[in-house]
Design an enzyme around this catalytic site. Sequence first.
Site, PDB file in Angstrom:
ATOM      1  CB  CYS A  38      25.007  67.387  27.923  1.00  0.00           C
ATOM      2  SG  CYS A  38      25.314  66.663  26.307  1.00  0.00           S
TER       3      CYS A  38
ATOM      4  CB  CYS B  89      21.164  66.490  26.620  1.00  0.00           C
ATOM      5  SG  CYS B  89      22.030  65.124  27.435  1.00  0.00           S
TER       6      CYS B  89
ATOM      7  CG  HIS C  98      24.641  62.729  28.785  1.00  0.00           C
ATOM      8  ND1 HIS C  98      25.146  63.787  28.064  1.00  0.00           N
ATOM      9  CD2 HIS C  98      25.530  62.493  29.781  1.00  0.00           C
ATOM     10  CE1 HIS C  98      26.294  64.181  28.606  1.00  0.00           C
ATOM     11  NE2 HIS C  98      26.550  63.419  29.653  1.00  0.00           N
TER      12      HIS C  98
ATOM     13  CG  ASN D 270      37.838  62.467  18.140  1.00  0.00           C
ATOM     14  OD1 ASN D 270      38.664  61.559  18.065  1.00  0.00           O
ATOM     15  ND2 ASN D 270      38.181  63.725  18.272  1.00  0.00           N
TER      16      ASN D 270
ATOM     17  CB  CYS E 297      35.958  63.110  22.595  1.00  0.00           C
ATOM     18  SG  CYS E 297      34.196  63.167  22.348  1.00  0.00           S
ATOM     19  CB  SER E 298      34.421  68.641  23.347  1.00  0.00           C
ATOM     20  OG  SER E 298      33.362  68.335  22.443  1.00  0.00           O
TER      21      SER E 298
ATOM     22  CG  HIS F   8      25.069  63.257  24.265  1.00  0.00           C
ATOM     23  ND1 HIS F   8      23.999  63.589  25.045  1.00  0.00           N
ATOM     24  CD2 HIS F   8      24.554  62.616  23.188  1.00  0.00           C
ATOM     25  CE1 HIS F   8      22.887  63.187  24.464  1.00  0.00           C
ATOM     26  NE2 HIS F   8      23.195  62.590  23.327  1.00  0.00           N
TER      27      HIS F   8
ATOM     28  CG  HIS G 221      29.282  63.504  19.758  1.00  0.00           C
ATOM     29  ND1 HIS G 221      29.783  63.308  21.029  1.00  0.00           N
ATOM     30  CD2 HIS G 221      30.197  64.253  19.112  1.00  0.00           C
ATOM     31  CE1 HIS G 221      30.937  63.935  21.151  1.00  0.00           C
ATOM     32  NE2 HIS G 221      31.234  64.516  20.000  1.00  0.00           N
TER      33      HIS G 221
ATOM     34  CD  GLN H  46      33.137  66.549  15.056  1.00  0.00           C
ATOM     35  OE1 GLN H  46      33.232  67.456  14.252  1.00  0.00           O
ATOM     36  NE2 GLN H  46      33.933  66.441  16.100  1.00  0.00           N
TER      37      GLN H  46
ATOM     38  CG  HIS I 288      41.079  53.052   8.952  1.00  0.00           C
ATOM     39  ND1 HIS I 288      42.060  52.117   8.733  1.00  0.00           N
ATOM     40  CD2 HIS I 288      40.845  53.624   7.752  1.00  0.00           C
ATOM     41  CE1 HIS I 288      42.409  52.139   7.454  1.00  0.00           C
ATOM     42  NE2 HIS I 288      41.677  53.037   6.832  1.00  0.00           N
TER      43      HIS I 288
HETATM   44  P1  H2U Z   1      34.174  66.218  19.464  1.00  0.00           P
HETATM   45  O1  H2U Z   1      33.453  65.155  18.679  1.00  0.00           O
HETATM   46  O2  H2U Z   1      35.644  66.162  19.242  1.00  0.00           O
HETATM   47  O3  H2U Z   1      33.795  66.214  20.903  1.00  0.00           O
HETATM   48  O4  H2U Z   1      33.652  67.622  18.891  1.00  0.00           O
HETATM   49  C1  H2U Z   1      32.339  68.029  19.047  1.00  0.00           C
HETATM   50  C2  H2U Z   1      31.969  69.023  17.986  1.00  0.00           C
HETATM   51  O5  H2U Z   1      30.784  69.685  18.369  1.00  0.00           O
HETATM   52  C3  H2U Z   1      33.033  70.095  17.762  1.00  0.00           C
HETATM   53  O6  H2U Z   1      33.453  70.031  16.415  1.00  0.00           O
HETATM   54  C4  H2U Z   1      30.841  71.034  17.957  1.00  0.00           C
HETATM   55  C5  H2U Z   1      32.306  71.397  18.065  1.00  0.00           C
HETATM   56  O7  H2U Z   1      32.624  72.388  17.112  1.00  0.00           O
HETATM   57  N1  H2U Z   1      29.966  71.814  18.820  1.00  0.00           N
HETATM   58  C6  H2U Z   1      28.853  72.446  18.266  1.00  0.00           C
HETATM   59  O8  H2U Z   1      28.656  72.398  17.043  1.00  0.00           O
HETATM   60  N2  H2U Z   1      27.983  73.121  19.077  1.00  0.00           N
HETATM   61  C7  H2U Z   1      28.158  73.265  20.424  1.00  0.00           C
HETATM   62  O9  H2U Z   1      27.324  73.844  21.093  1.00  0.00           O
HETATM   63  C8  H2U Z   1      29.372  72.737  21.070  1.00  0.00           C
HETATM   64  C9  H2U Z   1      30.273  71.891  20.216  1.00  0.00           C
HETATM   65 ZN    ZN Z   2      23.997  64.799  26.702  1.00  0.00          ZN
END
Ligand code: H2U
Ligand code: ZN
Length: 350
Positions: A52, A55, A115, A155, A162-163, A166, A168, A170, A300
Amino acid sequence: MDTFNIEDYPHQRLNPLTGDWVLVSPHRAKRPWQGQIEKPADHNRPSFDPTCYLCPRNGRAGGKINPDYKGTFVFTNDFSALLSDTPYGEVSEGGLFRAKSESGICKVICFSENHGLTIPEMKVSDIQKVVDVWCDQFAELGASKNIGYVQIFENKGAIMGCSNPHPHGQIWSSSSIPVEPAKESKTQKAYFEKNGSTLLGDYLKAELEKKERLVVQNNHFVALVPFWATWPFETMIISRRAVQNILELTNDEKTALADIYKKLTIKYDNLFEVSFAYSAGLHQAPTDGKNYPEWHLHMHFYPPLLRSATVKKFMVGYEMLAMPQRDITPEQAAKRLCDLPDIHYKKRES
Ligand code: H2U
Ligand code: ZN
């Protein structure tokens, strides 16, 4: 034919914050459903994942190494959508090819070193640390040169794109006021000038009297399904006191914001007994140096799930081409959420 009423007949509802309308078709909620209803395996995630990028101690995509952090951790997005050094400029070829520069700063906030956690599973005192980071970041970014708006959001869930699971969120901060907050700014200003009170303050007062769309509350915040909700289980958290931004919150109010964030997301997880996906975010006054007495802080929540852990509402077809439409009414959605237990389903099972 009976006289028109919004419990039985198709109708449009106005969103006074955006000026948009939503089509509500209550009679359709009664139609039979033949899709699959299943519950995916809700994996318990480990507290640390060596792969991750959020992490502690792990490497990120850009090559940076995360510190051995506890609690929250903030960093500048390695793939920021906005850059602080974009030169100012405009392109205009008649009215049909217009462009303007946009600069800004994007951050990522880890909510916890763990995580495996999500907001509804975190302690209120730990969620309050997230609220504190929001305050610090809002103050710092809002005071930065050329930052007119600070958008804090979360997100959550793969279904929302969401990628990473963990916990988080933004923050994207930009030189101009983005489209959605700009709409809300205009409507709230018009309302305030006409009535001398905030649109959401008056709306909240009316909702507390009607008691038809309330979900959870505490001393300082109320979560409800707005009368004009478009997503099936869309909600809003509104502060009881009209404040322009989170920096105006007292310590008690910050604790209460953390508390209602947890309470509402527990309801969400309990709805289909799955970690509930959504996009959520704060809306607050712009940071362009002007005073915004009309602005009323709120949050929201836009969750896509409709009928089960896997069946989501698609905003397609008529929604894309004409206007948003919903079957289950906001009142039915609020009642379902309100009637759910206040204890997280994972805690009840164990
Ligand atoms: P999500 O909240 O949609 O999962 O997006 C995660 C953000 O984390 C995404 O905008 C950033 C991506 O650009 N990111 C980093 O800044 N560093 C990383 O190593 C991977 C993802
Ligand atoms: Zn993690």
